[in-house]
Design an enzyme around this catalytic site. Structure first.
Site, PDB file in Angstrom:
ATOM      1  N   SER A 269     -11.324  -6.400   7.419  1.00  0.00           N
ATOM      2  CA  SER A 269     -12.430  -5.986   6.561  1.00  0.00           C
ATOM      3  C   SER A 269     -12.900  -7.214   5.794  1.00  0.00           C
ATOM      4  O   SER A 269     -12.082  -7.989   5.290  1.00  0.00           O
ATOM      5  CB  SER A 269     -11.992  -4.902   5.571  1.00  0.00           C
ATOM      6  OG  SER A 269     -11.855  -3.670   6.238  1.00  0.00           O
TER       7      SER A 269
ATOM      8  N   ARG B  28       0.859  -1.187   0.000  1.00  0.00           N
ATOM      9  CA  ARG B  28       0.000   0.000   0.000  1.00  0.00           C
ATOM     10  C   ARG B  28       0.897   1.239   0.000  1.00  0.00           C
ATOM     11  O   ARG B  28       1.722   1.399   0.900  1.00  0.00           O
ATOM     12  CB  ARG B  28      -0.902   0.026   1.239  1.00  0.00           C
ATOM     13  CG  ARG B  28      -1.824  -1.199   1.374  1.00  0.00           C
ATOM     14  CD  ARG B  28      -3.010  -1.122   0.433  1.00  0.00           C
ATOM     15  NE  ARG B  28      -3.784  -2.362   0.432  1.00  0.00           N
ATOM     16  CZ  ARG B  28      -4.760  -2.648   1.284  1.00  0.00           C
ATOM     17  NH1 ARG B  28      -5.077  -1.782   2.238  1.00  0.00           N
ATOM     18  NH2 ARG B  28      -5.424  -3.782   1.190  1.00  0.00           N
TER      19      ARG B  28
ATOM     20  N   GLU C 253      -9.563  -1.095  13.932  1.00  0.00           N
ATOM     21  CA  GLU C 253      -9.978  -2.078  12.927  1.00  0.00           C
ATOM     22  C   GLU C 253      -8.814  -2.978  12.531  1.00  0.00           C
ATOM     23  O   GLU C 253      -7.705  -2.501  12.282  1.00  0.00           O
ATOM     24  CB  GLU C 253     -10.528  -1.339  11.703  1.00  0.00           C
ATOM     25  CG  GLU C 253     -10.913  -2.244  10.539  1.00  0.00           C
ATOM     26  CD  GLU C 253      -9.843  -2.253   9.463  1.00  0.00           C
ATOM     27  OE1 GLU C 253      -9.559  -3.338   8.944  1.00  0.00           O
ATOM     28  OE2 GLU C 253      -9.291  -1.177   9.150  1.00  0.00           O
TER      29      GLU C 253
ATOM     30  N   GLU D 209       0.973   4.065   1.215  1.00  0.00           N
ATOM     31  CA  GLU D 209       0.308   4.871   2.237  1.00  0.00           C
ATOM     32  C   GLU D 209       0.964   6.236   2.397  1.00  0.00           C
ATOM     33  O   GLU D 209       2.182   6.355   2.445  1.00  0.00           O
ATOM     34  CB  GLU D 209       0.337   4.138   3.588  1.00  0.00           C
ATOM     35  CG  GLU D 209      -0.472   2.858   3.617  1.00  0.00           C
ATOM     36  CD  GLU D 209      -1.965   3.104   3.675  1.00  0.00           C
ATOM     37  OE1 GLU D 209      -2.378   4.278   3.661  1.00  0.00           O
ATOM     38  OE2 GLU D 209      -2.721   2.118   3.738  1.00  0.00           O
TER      39      GLU D 209
ATOM     40  N   ARG E 153      -0.835  -5.927  12.551  1.00  0.00           N
ATOM     41  CA  ARG E 153      -1.831  -5.179  13.321  1.00  0.00           C
ATOM     42  C   ARG E 153      -2.488  -6.066  14.376  1.00  0.00           C
ATOM     43  O   ARG E 153      -2.801  -5.607  15.474  1.00  0.00           O
ATOM     44  CB  ARG E 153      -2.887  -4.571  12.392  1.00  0.00           C
ATOM     45  CG  ARG E 153      -3.679  -3.466  13.045  1.00  0.00           C
ATOM     46  CD  ARG E 153      -4.642  -2.789  12.092  1.00  0.00           C
ATOM     47  NE  ARG E 153      -3.965  -1.949  11.115  1.00  0.00           N
ATOM     48  CZ  ARG E 153      -4.601  -1.116  10.297  1.00  0.00           C
ATOM     49  NH1 ARG E 153      -5.919  -1.017  10.336  1.00  0.00           N
ATOM     50  NH2 ARG E 153      -3.934  -0.383   9.429  1.00  0.00           N
TER      51      ARG E 153
ATOM     52  N   ARG F 214      -0.055   2.760  12.860  1.00  0.00           N
ATOM     53  CA  ARG F 214      -0.498   1.442  12.413  1.00  0.00           C
ATOM     54  C   ARG F 214      -0.362   1.202  10.911  1.00  0.00           C
ATOM     55  O   ARG F 214      -0.566   0.086  10.453  1.00  0.00           O
ATOM     56  CB  ARG F 214      -1.954   1.221  12.824  1.00  0.00           C
ATOM     57  CG  ARG F 214      -2.949   2.170  12.157  1.00  0.00           C
ATOM     58  CD  ARG F 214      -4.368   1.896  12.638  1.00  0.00           C
ATOM     59  NE  ARG F 214      -5.357   2.717  11.940  1.00  0.00           N
ATOM     60  CZ  ARG F 214      -6.659   2.602  12.112  1.00  0.00           C
ATOM     61  NH1 ARG F 214      -7.134   1.700  12.944  1.00  0.00           N
ATOM     62  NH2 ARG F 214      -7.490   3.374  11.462  1.00  0.00           N
ATOM     63  N   HIS F 215      -0.041   2.235  10.131  1.00  0.00           N
ATOM     64  CA  HIS F 215       0.027   2.061   8.681  1.00  0.00           C
ATOM     65  C   HIS F 215       1.406   1.587   8.238  1.00  0.00           C
ATOM     66  O   HIS F 215       2.430   2.104   8.677  1.00  0.00           O
ATOM     67  CB  HIS F 215      -0.320   3.374   7.963  1.00  0.00           C
ATOM     68  CG  HIS F 215      -1.795   3.622   7.883  1.00  0.00           C
ATOM     69  ND1 HIS F 215      -2.474   4.270   8.863  1.00  0.00           N
ATOM     70  CD2 HIS F 215      -2.708   3.283   6.942  1.00  0.00           C
ATOM     71  CE1 HIS F 215      -3.760   4.348   8.539  1.00  0.00           C
ATOM     72  NE2 HIS F 215      -3.924   3.747   7.371  1.00  0.00           N
TER      73      HIS F 215
END
Length: 549
Positions: free
Chosen positions: A464, A310, A461, A312, A512, A318-319
């Site tokens: 997903s 990703r 979170e 980001e 995570r 957390r990323h």
């Protein structure tokens, strides 16, 4: 969405790089001076006080003897297995010299570490085994060097506070296998300290070294040697094992999917673009499209473990630009709650077994990063998105009922759920369609919502999931709405033209999960970082990119 921080300016990056280079050069000079001093004192196994009849019992092992010529038949004992049952037995161990302390000229203590376990070794001058020169040699070994030690196991009358094993080794032979630099950029014992320990020392008028995040990342090899980091990586290993074993027992098949693809797999701008043989390509943001195609290929239930990329821009705790994705896809018969059932049973079993099997690792992590054990229910709580929004509104938090929850709202909701239901692990389902990927199935009763869910740990979170669209015409229209060029995913869409089952799935990030299970404050604790790229910490072993934090 996460508030994004601005990228550091080019000038700031240049100044930081220049400062880091100067720091590295200063360290190099210190190391060279210390090495020269050690060589001049004759401590590398060579006596300067005349011939030593016990010289064969100590010294640096020559490189020619370390080049795997033949098997000697010697047997090494692991430090973790050193117990009072071995009392009076002679053992041979290999490990790192963690601490070295001289007591006059005739005695020395060494703490030797192997895979997080430590044992105290004692050298005492004795006519048949240990000379004064041998004690001098041992005390001059640089910390973190690899040593072989042979000696008798004894049990001291009092508990040993500075070692994990409650026995001592009375040293008879000590040889250095490989020397660490005389001056280390950070000490492992400093990197292993908790903030609580540092603050208590300050209150008592003592100042201890605090190793900050940048320094840890710059010297990650040393930082990884701390008991907490050893525990974190072993916990990651257990999560992977438990994930695989549970799904294999549920009749899932493990697959591997391409990581170099023609176009975006999720939509949006968070994608690494590159050129491959003069054609545009991307690093896969998700295995989503391919695992769905596997379902269309009649595999029924699939999972995979692999890197996810990703691009980001979020500078958060957390990323990650690359993380380990744990992905699941499965046929469903009637309702996507069947997928949530798998999530429920998988994670409750995982949490149970982590608490059961990883007590030592959790203790080591908690010593440096204190945390309370995760609270979870035997049957995982499920709330609709609308119920979650109502709980926030009742608490005075303004929320867009058809938008996504931002980080702060998620954390507040996590606290509200804990207060009301007594759990830090729960499922929120029936999300607004506008905030879900193009392949998410709309709700049958209200197309403003979707057959999707997120899973939370400690108000953040981690998962997903959703029922997927399996009708090609609907997939095409949804992809266009989300700004995806249909031509780049034509093979994926075509796979649904030949008959596709109802299916759903989910994805979770390994780092995570462990971060939140242990209430760590930074996902960087779970990465292997060696070098840097354009001022950001990038992982080049196992991981390509950094935590932007």
């Amino acid at each position: 969405m996460e508030p994004e921080q601005q990228q550091p300016s080019q000038e700031t990056s240049k100044k930081a790089a220049k400062k880091e280079a100067a720091k590295a050069e200063k360290l190099r000079r210190k190391q060279e001076a210390a090495a020269a001093s050690a060589a001049a004192s004759g401590v590398a196994g060579v006596s300067i006080d005349g011939p030593d009849p016990l010289a064969a019992n100590y010294g640096d092992i020559p490189i020619k003897d370390l080049q795997s010529k033949e098997i000697s038949g010697r047997v090494w004992t692991t430090i973790s297995s050193l117990t009072d049952e071995l009392k009076n037995q002679t053992v041979l161990i290999r490990g790192r010299a963690q601490t070295i302390r001289a007591v006059g000229k005739k005695m020395a203590f060494l703490t030797v570490r192997e895979k997080g376990y430590t044992v105290q070794c004692v050298l005492t001058v004795a006519p048949d085994h240990v000379s004064a020169q041998m004690v001098k040699y041992a005390t001059a070994i640089s910390k973190e060097s690899f040593v072989d030690i042979e000696g008798a196991v004894t049990v001291p009358p009092e508990a040993i506070k500075g070692a994990s094993q409650q026995v001592e080794i009375q040293v008879r032979k000590i040889h250095c296998v490989n020397r660490a630099a005389p001056v280390l950029p950070i000490n492992v014992e400093d990197a292993a300290r908790s903030d609580v320990e540092i603050e208590k020392a300050l209150e008592a008028g003592e100042q201890l070294v605090r190793v900050n995040q940048d320094t840890r990342l710059n010297y990650r090899i040393l930082d990884m040697r701390t008991p907490a980091n050893q525990g974190i990586f072993r916990l990651e290993c257990q999560v992977l094992n438990l994930f695989r074993q549970f799904l294999l027992n549920e009749d899932f098949i493990e697959i591997q999917t391409p990581k170099l693809i023609a176009g975006s797999s999720e939509g949006g701008a968070a994608v690494f673009k590159l050129e491959y043989k003069k054609q545009p390509a991307c690093l896969a943001q998700s295995p989503q499209l391919h695992k769905q195609m596997a379902i269309c290929g009649d595999f029924g239930r699939v999972f995979l473990v692999g890197p996810v990329f990703r691009a980001e821009d979020s500078y958060t705790h957390r990323h990650l630009c690359e993380f380990v994705g744990l992905d699941v896809e499965m046929e469903i018969k009637e309702h996507y709650s069947e997928v949530m059932d798998i999530v429920d049973r998988l994670f409750v079993e995982m949490f149970d077994k982590l608490n059961e099997r990883c007590k030592k690792e959790l203790e080591a992590i908690g010593k440096q990063y204190p945390f309370q054990p995760l609270k979870y229910l035997r049957n995982t709580l499920r709330l609709t998105f609308e119920e979650g929004v109502q709980m926030l509104k009742d608490a005075g938090v303004e929320v867009d009922p058809l938008g996504d929850l931002n980080t702060e709202s998620e954390r507040i909701l996590g606290k509200l759920v804990l207060e009301k239901y007594g759990t830090e692990f729960y499922i929120l389902y029936r999300y607004p369609l506008a905030v879900r990927p193009f392949y998410t199935m709309p709700c049958p009763d209200n197309e403003a919502y979707s057959n999707s869910f997120d899973v939370f740990i400690r108000g953040e979170e981690i998962i997903s999931g959703a029922q997927r669209v399996h009708v090609p015409e609907l997939l095409e229209s949804r992809a266009k709405e989300c700004g995806i060029d249909v031509k780049t995913i034509s093979t994926y869409i075509d796979s649904f033209r030949y008959g596709a089952p109802l299916h759903g799935g989910f994805g979770v990030g390994l780092e995570r999960v462990v971060m939140l299970f242990c209430a760590l404050d930074n996902a960087g604790s779970l990465t292997l970082k060696i070098s840097s790229l354009k001022g950001a910490a990038f992982c080049v072993i196992k991981k390509l990119a950094n935590i932007l934090a």
